[in-house]
Design a protein around this motif. Structure first.
Motif: not given
Length: 158
Positions: A40-41, A45-47, A72-74, A120-121
């Motif tokens: 997601p981004g 933390s999880v990413c 990712s969308r970054d 989505k992951r």
């Protein structure tokens, strides 16, 4: 949704490698199996944990002649900084225009935060024929993939 047995949707997007290059999936099939790990981004933390886990397992993927990419969308500029701060040695694909997320049908929203259209992951393994040999998609952004399962899918696709 893109799933096992489908032809992987082809795309061209910026690739953050420290520099910014162009990445076209169909031009990279000689690097297969390809692991496309959508997140997601950057800097969440999880990413961060997920991408660092892929980094920690990079030698195992290298031993299987597989190539790992985060997606990712970054922006590619953000992804380059994310790579640098986390010592990631694999490239990160910028889906800034949300075309890949749409093609793989892995869009999710964090409506309560006013954030829409992130990935989505999910993890897709693409073989040398451009076919998806493994697909995992989570509706829960706090859940990481089963990394051993991804490695086994790569081994099976080799």
């Amino acid at each position: 949704m893109a799933t096992t047995g489908d032809d992987a949707p082809d795309f061209t997007a910026p690739l953050a490698t420290g520099d910014i290059e162009s990445f076209t999936l169909s031009d990279r099939l000689d690097e297969a199996p390809l692991v496309l790990a959508f997140f997601p981004g950057a800097f969440t933390s999880v990413c961060t944990t997920e991408m660092c886990e892929f980094q920690d397992r990079l030698a195992a993927f290298d031993d299987l002649d597989a190539t790992v990419y985060g997606v990712s969308r970054d922006s590619p500029f953000t992804l380059n900084e994310f790579r640098a701060q986390n010592d990631l040695e694999f490239g990160l694909i910028s889906d800034y225009n949300k075309e890949i997320v749409d093609d793989y049908d892995v869009e999710m929203d964090f409506a309560e935060l006013g954030v829409y259209g992130v990935a989505k992951r999910s993890v897709f393994v693409v073989d040398g024929d451009g076919e998806i040999s493994y697909a995992w998609v989570s509706d829960d952004p706090g859940v990481e993939p089963e990394y051993d399962e991804v490695e086994q899918a790569v081994a099976d696709a080799s």
